[in-house]
Design a protein around this motif. Structure first.
Motif, PDB file in Angstrom:
ATOM      1  N   ASP A  10       0.822  -1.202   0.000  1.00 25.50           N
ATOM      2  CA  ASP A  10       0.000   0.000   0.000  1.00 25.50           C
ATOM      3  C   ASP A  10       0.858   1.255   0.000  1.00 25.50           C
ATOM      4  OD1 ASP A  10      -2.213  -1.581   0.048  1.00 25.50           O
ATOM      5  OD2 ASP A  10      -2.577  -1.391   2.207  1.00 25.50           O
ATOM      6  N   THR A  11       2.000   1.215   0.771  1.00 20.95           N
ATOM      7  CA  THR A  11       2.901   2.366   0.800  1.00 20.95           C
ATOM      8  C   THR A  11       3.511   2.620  -0.560  1.00 20.95           C
ATOM      9  OG1 THR A  11       3.434   1.883   3.109  1.00 20.95           O
ATOM     10  CG2 THR A  11       4.949   3.328   1.917  1.00 20.95           C
ATOM     11  N   ALA A  12       3.889   1.553  -1.258  1.00 18.72           N
ATOM     12  CA  ALA A  12       4.464   1.695  -2.595  1.00 18.72           C
ATOM     13  C   ALA A  12       3.458   2.287  -3.565  1.00 18.72           C
ATOM     14  CB  ALA A  12       4.938   0.326  -3.096  1.00 18.72           C
ATOM     15  N   GLN A  13       2.224   1.889  -3.424  1.00 14.36           N
ATOM     16  CA  GLN A  13       1.195   2.426  -4.295  1.00 14.36           C
ATOM     17  C   GLN A  13       1.007   3.917  -4.067  1.00 14.36           C
ATOM     18  OE1 GLN A  13      -2.287   0.099  -3.567  1.00 14.36           O
ATOM     19  NE2 GLN A  13      -1.551  -1.669  -4.713  1.00 14.36           N
ATOM     20  N   GLU A  14       1.018   4.357  -2.792  1.00 11.15           N
ATOM     21  CA  GLU A  14       0.842   5.766  -2.519  1.00 11.15           C
ATOM     22  C   GLU A  14       2.014   6.567  -3.068  1.00 11.15           C
ATOM     23  OE1 GLU A  14      -0.732   7.374   0.771  1.00 11.15           O
ATOM     24  OE2 GLU A  14      -2.180   5.811   1.213  1.00 11.15           O
ATOM     25  N   ALA A  15       3.238   5.988  -2.985  1.00 11.86           N
ATOM     26  CA  ALA A  15       4.413   6.676  -3.515  1.00 11.86           C
ATOM     27  C   ALA A  15       4.316   6.873  -5.010  1.00 11.86           C
ATOM     28  CB  ALA A  15       5.680   5.891  -3.160  1.00 11.86           C
ATOM     29  N   SER A  16       3.650   5.939  -5.706  1.00  8.65           N
ATOM     30  CA  SER A  16       3.516   6.044  -7.157  1.00  8.65           C
ATOM     31  C   SER A  16       2.292   6.848  -7.562  1.00  8.65           C
ATOM     32  CB  SER A  16       3.424   4.641  -7.780  1.00  8.65           C
ATOM     33  OG  SER A  16       2.252   4.000  -7.353  1.00  8.65           O
ATOM     34  N   GLY A  17       1.603   7.412  -6.581  1.00  3.04           N
ATOM     35  CA  GLY A  17       0.442   8.238  -6.895  1.00  3.04           C
ATOM     36  C   GLY A  17      -0.858   7.471  -6.964  1.00  3.04           C
ATOM     37  N   VAL A  18      -0.803   6.159  -6.733  1.00  2.00           N
ATOM     38  CA  VAL A  18      -2.011   5.342  -6.790  1.00  2.00           C
ATOM     39  C   VAL A  18      -2.538   5.213  -5.362  1.00  2.00           C
ATOM     40  CG1 VAL A  18      -3.034   3.176  -7.547  1.00  2.00           C
ATOM     41  CG2 VAL A  18      -1.058   4.106  -8.748  1.00  2.00           C
ATOM     42  N   THR A  19      -3.285   6.184  -4.888  1.00  2.00           N
ATOM     43  CA  THR A  19      -3.805   6.183  -3.530  1.00  2.00           C
ATOM     44  C   THR A  19      -5.120   5.438  -3.471  1.00  2.00           C
ATOM     45  OG1 THR A  19      -5.027   8.233  -3.846  1.00  2.00           O
ATOM     46  CG2 THR A  19      -2.725   8.422  -3.143  1.00  2.00           C
ATOM     47  N   GLU A  20      -5.472   5.027  -2.246  1.00  2.00           N
ATOM     48  CA  GLU A  20      -6.749   4.333  -2.086  1.00  2.00           C
ATOM     49  C   GLU A  20      -7.908   5.271  -2.407  1.00  2.00           C
ATOM     50  OE1 GLU A  20      -9.037   1.990   1.483  1.00  2.00           O
ATOM     51  OE2 GLU A  20      -6.982   1.424   0.970  1.00  2.00           O
ATOM     52  N   ARG A  21      -7.702   6.578  -2.180  1.00  2.00           N
ATOM     53  CA  ARG A  21      -8.754   7.537  -2.504  1.00  2.00           C
ATOM     54  C   ARG A  21      -9.036   7.560  -4.002  1.00  2.00           C
ATOM     55  NH1 ARG A  21      -8.774  14.000  -0.903  1.00  2.00           N
ATOM     56  NH2 ARG A  21     -10.819  14.481  -1.805  1.00  2.00           N
ATOM     57  N   SER A  22      -7.969   7.576  -4.807  1.00  2.00           N
ATOM     58  CA  SER A  22      -8.165   7.579  -6.255  1.00  2.00           C
ATOM     59  C   SER A  22      -8.770   6.261  -6.719  1.00  2.00           C
ATOM     60  CB  SER A  22      -6.839   7.826  -6.974  1.00  2.00           C
ATOM     61  OG  SER A  22      -5.939   6.743  -6.790  1.00  2.00           O
ATOM     62  N   LYS A  23      -8.396   5.175  -6.052  1.00  2.00           N
ATOM     63  CA  LYS A  23      -8.973   3.874  -6.410  1.00  2.00           C
ATOM     64  C   LYS A  23     -10.464   3.836  -6.093  1.00  2.00           C
ATOM     65  CE  LYS A  23      -4.940   0.850  -5.990  1.00  2.00           C
ATOM     66  NZ  LYS A  23      -4.412  -0.357  -5.318  1.00  2.00           N
ATOM     67  N   ARG A  24     -10.854   4.441  -4.986  1.00  2.00           N
ATOM     68  CA  ARG A  24     -12.272   4.488  -4.647  1.00  2.00           C
ATOM     69  C   ARG A  24     -13.052   5.283  -5.693  1.00  2.00           C
ATOM     70  NH1 ARG A  24     -13.562   2.697   0.470  1.00  2.00           N
ATOM     71  NH2 ARG A  24     -11.794   2.351   1.865  1.00  2.00           N
ATOM     72  N   ARG A  25     -12.453   6.350  -6.178  1.00  2.00           N
ATOM     73  CA  ARG A  25     -13.096   7.141  -7.227  1.00  2.00           C
ATOM     74  C   ARG A  25     -13.257   6.314  -8.499  1.00  2.00           C
ATOM     75  NH1 ARG A  25      -9.819  11.065  -7.061  1.00  2.00           N
ATOM     76  NH2 ARG A  25      -8.502  10.433  -8.818  1.00  2.00           N
ATOM     77  N   ASP A  26     -12.235   5.556  -8.834  1.00  2.00           N
ATOM     78  CA  ASP A  26     -12.319   4.676 -10.007  1.00  2.00           C
ATOM     79  C   ASP A  26     -13.364   3.583  -9.803  1.00  2.00           C
ATOM     80  OD1 ASP A  26     -10.311   6.167 -11.148  1.00  2.00           O
ATOM     81  OD2 ASP A  26      -8.710   4.755 -10.643  1.00  2.00           O
ATOM     82  N   TYR A 216     -18.881   9.920 -19.145  1.00  2.00           N
ATOM     83  CA  TYR A 216     -17.973  11.002 -18.734  1.00  2.00           C
ATOM     84  C   TYR A 216     -17.120  10.571 -17.544  1.00  2.00           C
ATOM     85  CZ  TYR A 216     -16.360  15.412 -16.768  1.00  2.00           C
ATOM     86  OH  TYR A 216     -15.574  16.416 -16.247  1.00  2.00           O
ATOM     87  N   MET A 217     -17.740   9.907 -16.573  1.00  4.88           N
ATOM     88  CA  MET A 217     -17.000   9.464 -15.391  1.00  4.88           C
ATOM     89  C   MET A 217     -15.964   8.404 -15.760  1.00  4.88           C
ATOM     90  SD  MET A 217     -19.939   9.251 -12.436  1.00  4.88           S
ATOM     91  CE  MET A 217     -18.700   8.870 -11.187  1.00  4.88           C
ATOM     92  N   ARG A 218     -16.313   7.512 -16.658  1.00  3.97           N
ATOM     93  CA  ARG A 218     -15.376   6.452 -17.031  1.00  3.97           C
ATOM     94  C   ARG A 218     -14.170   6.989 -17.797  1.00  3.97           C
ATOM     95  NH1 ARG A 218     -18.283   0.681 -18.508  1.00  3.97           N
ATOM     96  NH2 ARG A 218     -18.956   0.236 -16.379  1.00  3.97           N
ATOM     97  N   ARG A 219     -14.354   8.053 -18.519  1.00  2.00           N
ATOM     98  CA  ARG A 219     -13.228   8.628 -19.271  1.00  2.00           C
ATOM     99  C   ARG A 219     -12.138   9.131 -18.338  1.00  2.00           C
ATOM    100  NH1 ARG A 219     -14.811  12.967 -23.585  1.00  2.00           N
ATOM    101  NH2 ARG A 219     -12.556  12.798 -23.881  1.00  2.00           N
ATOM    102  N   ASN A 220     -12.480   9.442 -17.095  1.00  2.00           N
ATOM    103  CA  ASN A 220     -11.511   9.972 -16.134  1.00  2.00           C
ATOM    104  C   ASN A 220     -10.959   8.913 -15.182  1.00  2.00           C
ATOM    105  OD1 ASN A 220     -11.677  12.808 -16.913  1.00  2.00           O
ATOM    106  ND2 ASN A 220     -13.749  12.765 -16.109  1.00  2.00           N
ATOM    107  N   MET A 221     -11.274   7.654 -15.431  1.00  2.00           N
ATOM    108  CA  MET A 221     -10.757   6.577 -14.589  1.00  2.00           C
ATOM    109  C   MET A 221      -9.273   6.360 -14.859  1.00  2.00           C
ATOM    110  SD  MET A 221     -13.629   3.530 -14.440  1.00  2.00           S
ATOM    111  CE  MET A 221     -13.097   2.934 -16.036  1.00  2.00           C
ATOM    112  N   GLY A 222      -8.573   5.847 -13.845  1.00  2.00           N
ATOM    113  CA  GLY A 222      -7.193   5.434 -14.039  1.00  2.00           C
ATOM    114  C   GLY A 222      -7.133   3.988 -14.505  1.00  2.00           C
TER     115      GLY A 222
END
Length: 436
Positions: A10-26, A216-222
């Motif tokens: 999880d720490t490595a993911q946050e360092a790469s910008g992949v936070t759990e918050r962004s994942k929840r949005r996706d 529109y929402m899917r176009r902004n997914m990671g």
């Protein structure tokens, strides 16, 4: 894996910008799009009696209903092809690309349903156009489902994959609930002859417009991090043993057979059965089924959460045993009284919600990243096409022959197959998908 390993990951993911918050949005973007796709798919089944009257020869209503449900089944038969083709694309170009593409196709199909001519206007050409639209949507739906299962499992935290994966089936139930809600509103406000004349088009018009927001929402997914790391890896993986892959696919088809048959019987046919066989008012049937689905939907996160603690196999076995024991009694419970449909459907759908919550996790945990989406697309779509999509038609046919009890026997046999497959399959809770 240990808790330390998971924390470091999880720490490595946050360092790469992949936070759990962004994942929840996706997760939200993927789920809302999935809700709308399943809403349109369910709306067809819910309004089947009215579509039959509009799109087929009205002089033979039984044949028209069977034909309408037959078209429903044909759409499902296209799902394996869609799952394979879009799965291959998703495994090469990414999960996000497919999720956007399938959303566009389903939106276009919904708009076509809203404006297509009726049998009275175009004769058999109207029936043919209906078939073509459902074939295209079935093709898109196969790719959508497989990719959604893969995407959600890959972005989920490993220790919460069952909980996060339940969102996919929440979308399935949510789409069905939305379809029944619209159906209940339309049939309550409008007389049946107006619904048959043009009111059945309302849910498809609504679906086409709502799809734009989801798109529109899917176009902004990671993109899935698991997929990105796989495609950028320097080492070329060893070839996969074909026999092992084939065995896993067969096992997954058997495992999901009882789930899909039970799911489509109780979400897509139960209300039609109550209306056509028991004489229940259509509005009452829609609202009772809607309430039952809301009850089942509320339990999905619970089943996913429990599976993250006790494992996938025990939960699947509980489903198989309960459905084998209760299929016949629950069907026999339904009469013309609305409460009987509510009680029977609520019990059945809460049971179906148990495996439904786990499918994203189980299917993704059993296939490696490089073939995950196409393998899920093939295995799950075959199961849904053969055992799920045909369930409403088979139920209608057997009831028309006065042997409706065989439908329950059919579900019992398939749930026995699910149970056997669960005994054979390995427990996969908490594995790292990057190593799968």
């Amino acid at each position: 894996m240990t808790q330390i390993d998971e924390t470091d990951n999880d720490t490595a993911q946050e360092a790469s910008g992949v936070t759990e918050r962004s994942k929840r949005r996706d997760l939200i973007a993927s789920t809302l799009g999935n809700v709308l796709e399943w809403y349109e798919w369910s709306a067809y089944a819910v309004f089947a009696p009215f579509i039959a009257a509009a799109m087929f020869n009205p002089e033979d209503p039984i044949s028209g209903l069977l034909s309408t449900l037959g078209v429903f089944a044909v759409g499902f038969l296209m799902r394996p092809l869609g799952g394979i083709v879009f799965g291959l694309v998703a495994d090469r170009r990414g999960r996000k690309f497919v999720l956007v593409t399938t959303m566009l196709m389903m939106a276009g199909g919904s708009l076509a349903m809203a404006v297509m001519p009726t049998y009275q206007n175009a004769g058999a050409w109207a029936s043919l156009l209906l078939l073509m639209v459902r074939v295209i949507q079935g093709f898109a739906h196969g790719g959508e489902t497989a990719t959604a299962y893969t995407y959600v499992a890959e972005i989920a935290p490993r220790r919460h994959r069952g909980l996060w994966g339940s969102a996919v089936f929440i979308a399935i139930f949510g789409g069905s609930v939305l379809a029944y809600g619209v159906a209940g509103g339309v049939t309550s406000i409008m007389p049946d002859d107006s619904v048959a004349a043009w009111g059945w088009r309302i849910p498809f018009i609504l679906g086409a417009f709502l799809a734009l927001a989801a798109l529109y929402m899917r176009r902004n997914m990671g993109e899935s991090e698991v997929f990105d790391e796989h495609t950028t890896g320097a080492e070329k993986p060893a070839p996969l043993p074909k026999a092992q892959v084939a065995r896993t696919i067969v096992l997954m088809i058997a495992m999901t057979s009882g789930v899909t048959a039970a799911h489509y019987t109780w979400t897509s046919y139960a209300s039609t059965y109550a209306i056509t066989q028991k004489g229940m008012d259509s509005g009452t049937a829609f609202w009772m089924t809607l309430t039952a689905q809301l009850i089942a939907l509320a339990t999905l996160p619970l089943w996913g959460w429990i599976s993250d603690r006790v494992g996938r196999r025990p939960m699947m076995l509980i489903f198989a045993v309960l459905m084998i024991a209760l299929s016949l009694p629950l069907t026999a419970m339904i009469t013309s009284a609305g409460w009987t449909l509510l009680l029977a459907s609520a019990i059945a759908l809460v049971i179906v919600a148990i495996p439904g919550a786990l499918l994203s996790a189980i299917l993704s945990e059993n296939f490696p990243t490089r073939i995950r989406t196409r393998a899920i697309g093939f295995a799950y779509s075959i199961s849904v096409a053969v055992f799920g999509g045909t369930a409403p038609y088979l139920n209608a046919l057997l009831n028309s022959l006065d042997v409706g009890w065989l439908s329950s026997v059919y579900i019992i046999v398939l749930c026995a197959c699910t149970g056997i497959a669960c005994f054979i399959m390995k427990e996969t809770k908490g594995i790292d998908l990057k190593d799968a």
